[in-house]
Design an enzyme around this catalytic site. Structure first.
Site, PDB file in Angstrom:
ATOM      1  N   SER A 246      45.554  38.982  48.151  1.00 17.35           N
ATOM      2  CA  SER A 246      45.272  38.579  46.774  1.00 17.35           C
ATOM      3  C   SER A 246      45.700  37.134  46.499  1.00 17.35           C
ATOM      4  CB  SER A 246      45.930  39.579  45.834  1.00 17.35           C
ATOM      5  OG  SER A 246      45.268  39.541  44.604  1.00 17.35           O
ATOM      6  N   LYS A 250      44.861  33.782  48.827  1.00 15.10           N
ATOM      7  CA  LYS A 250      44.414  32.426  48.486  1.00 15.10           C
ATOM      8  C   LYS A 250      45.360  31.449  49.192  1.00 15.10           C
ATOM      9  CE  LYS A 250      43.981  34.102  43.618  1.00 15.10           C
ATOM     10  NZ  LYS A 250      42.822  34.910  43.516  1.00 15.10           N
ATOM     11  N   TRP A 337      36.680  42.684  40.905  1.00  8.43           N
ATOM     12  CA  TRP A 337      37.354  41.517  40.322  1.00  8.43           C
ATOM     13  C   TRP A 337      37.417  40.364  41.331  1.00  8.43           C
ATOM     14  CZ3 TRP A 337      38.239  39.793  35.729  1.00  8.43           C
ATOM     15  CH2 TRP A 337      39.291  38.920  35.437  1.00  8.43           C
ATOM     16  N   HIS A 388      41.833  47.332  45.370  1.00  7.56           N
ATOM     17  CA  HIS A 388      42.529  46.081  45.637  1.00  7.56           C
ATOM     18  C   HIS A 388      43.929  46.366  46.187  1.00  7.56           C
ATOM     19  CE1 HIS A 388      43.292  41.834  44.892  1.00  7.56           C
ATOM     20  NE2 HIS A 388      44.415  42.140  44.281  1.00  7.56           N
TER      21      HIS A 388
HETATM   22  C1  GTR Z   1      45.076  39.269  39.534  1.00  7.19           C
HETATM   23  C2  GTR Z   1      44.394  37.936  39.635  1.00  7.19           C
HETATM   24  C3  GTR Z   1      43.756  37.773  40.973  1.00  7.19           C
HETATM   25  C4  GTR Z   1      44.656  38.209  42.109  1.00  7.19           C
HETATM   26  C5  GTR Z   1      45.562  39.371  41.772  1.00  7.19           C
HETATM   27  C6  GTR Z   1      46.747  39.574  42.698  1.00  7.19           C
HETATM   28  O1  GTR Z   1      45.656  39.471  38.287  1.00  7.19           O
HETATM   29  O2  GTR Z   1      43.439  37.869  38.611  1.00  7.19           O
HETATM   30  O3  GTR Z   1      43.305  36.439  41.147  1.00  7.19           O
HETATM   31  O4  GTR Z   1      45.379  37.162  42.585  1.00  7.19           O
HETATM   32  O5  GTR Z   1      46.077  39.281  40.509  1.00  7.19           O
HETATM   33  O6  GTR Z   1      47.341  38.611  43.171  1.00  7.19           O
HETATM   34  O7  GTR Z   1      47.094  40.733  42.909  1.00  7.19           O
END
Ligand code: GTR
Length: 407
Positions: A246, A250, A337, A388
């Site tokens: 996540s 990045k 997402w 996720h």
């Molecule tokens: C979310 C965010 C994502 C992702 C995620 C995470 O809230 O919108 O970009 O980075 O968190 O890191 O789990």
């Protein structure tokens, strides 16, 4: 020529040269958009396009890390070869940055009985080193979540499902992790905490518009882990993969783009500002991410909120910066997402750059079925069922991919 026209002429010339000077390289830069990055030669990529794309991510997206170097000291706090039921050695190292009283705690598990230096996965964690395993010896960072959330110790091991340590160690790899909050706490406080202030010039109180946000700061922290690995002869510095989930996915991509010592980069569900193409505006968008997480990117990135068309290059450019080193992009079916197809397309559209190096990019050109990883090329991709998260299925694929290069 009359005196007045001479004067006018020189004024005009002056204005022209001024405007030429103030025009930033970003304005002059070619617009690559989200297209496949196809160029005539490796030379052209390396001489022209790579530097331009690198500069774009550096100054418009994540922000430049400071050039200034602070003295770094590594202090071995603890070491035991009795970890994970006796199969691993645990090491805990304090990374002291300059005068800071707030060290970054590095936790390593590595296989016992290795005949030579082992390869490693370097990964940042979300809530503190002590959450990756129930191991009672893991030192809890002073920056880790406190109070009720932690209680006497309830958070120890809370993220175990994301860290299949035994599987990784059994496969012959070390795992080296640090807590994101030890490098830069993950909230917007105007960059007063974390490592940013340690680098401020006289009179500076926050990063300039093209200077590092939190993701670049985290990447800086991961490079300090690599510095440690270079000193530790039991880990092979040439066989180190950086992996993240996540927001930390990045970070794993950007870290490898900046620091060529990382041999492989693995992005797990990294989404917007990671592997996903921004132009698609599916799920999280640049405007949404800048609003929720104003500290992740540099200030210049705000120019692209609701203005994705202006991005000179999309996130496929980030993957291309890592070439020819292998990259793995992974998605989850229910993670709309993060835009799984956008993540796939970045991997695909970066692939022609791998071919310039005589490597093979992504081996497929359509999204694969669930749980059908494509690992034949140097750019790999899978999408698994579920939400996720980073799971032991994901890790098992990363191990398989890393084995291709490291074993
Ligand atoms: C979310 C965010 C994502 C992702 C995620 C995470 O809230 O919108 O970009 O980075 O968190 O890191 O789990």
């Amino acid at each position: 020529m009359k005196k007045t026209s001479l004067l006018l002429m020189s004024l005009l010339l002056g204005a022209l040269s001024l405007s030429a000077q103030s025009k930033s390289p970003i304005e002059d830069m070619q617009h690559y958009g989200a297209e496949p990055l196809r160029f005539k030669s490796l030379k052209e990529w390396r001489k022209v396009h790579r530097p331009a794309i690198y500069n774009f991510f550096l100054t418009e997206v994540y922000g430049r890390q400071p050039e200034q170097k602070l003295p770094i000291r590594y202090e071995m706090l603890e070491q035991s070869d009795k970890a994970l039921g006796g199969k691993a050695t645990r090491k805990q190292i304090a990374i002291h940055v300059g005068e800071s009283q707030n060290p970054i705690l590095l936790l390593i598990y590595q296989p016992n009985n290795a005949r030579k230096a082992v390869p490693a996965f370097v990964a940042m964690n979300f809530k503190g080193n002590h959450q990756i395993n129930v191991d009672p010896e893991i030192i809890i960072s002073q920056n880790a979540p406190k109070g009720k959330e932690l209680g006497s110790d309830p958070a120890r091991g809370a993220a175990t499902s994301r860290w299949p340590l035994e599987m990784i160690v059994d496969a012959g790899y070390a795992v080296a992790t640090i807590y994101r909050g030890d490098v830069d706490p993950d909230f917007d406080d105007g960059f007063q905490n974390g490592i940013h202030p340690l680098f401020y010039r006289d009179g500076q109180s926050k990063p300039a518009a093209d200077e590092w946000g939190t993701i670049s700061a985290w990447a800086w922290g991961l490079s300090r882990v690599m510095d440690y690995i270079e000193k530790d002869k039991s880990i092979d510095q040439k066989r180190v993969a950086v992996v993240g989930h996540s927001r930390l996915g990045k970070t794993a991509l950007w870290t490898a783009a900046l620091d060529e010592r990382f041999a492989i980069s693995i992005s797990n569900d990294s989404g917007c500002g990671g592997a996903a193409l921004s132009i698609r505006k599916m799920g999280e968008t640049v405007a949404k991410i800048n609003k929720s997480f104003p500290h992740w990117f540099c200030d210049n990135y705000n120019k692209y909120s609701d203005n994705e068309e202006a991005l000179k290059v999309d996130q496929q450019g980030l993957i291309a910066l890592i070439a020819p080193r292998p990259v793995y992009v992974a998605s989850a079916e229910l993670d709309a997402w993060a835009d799984p197809e956008g993540e796939f397309l970045s991997a695909l559209n970066a692939s022609p750059v791998y071919e310039l190096y005589g490597r093979k990019g992504l081996a497929i050109d359509k999204m694969p079925a669930l749980s059908t990883p494509s690992q034949e090329g140097d750019v790999a991709y899978h999408i698994r069922p579920g939400k996720h998260d980073i799971t032991s299925y994901d890790w098992s694929q990363y191990i398989r991919f890393a084995n291709k290069y490291f074993k």
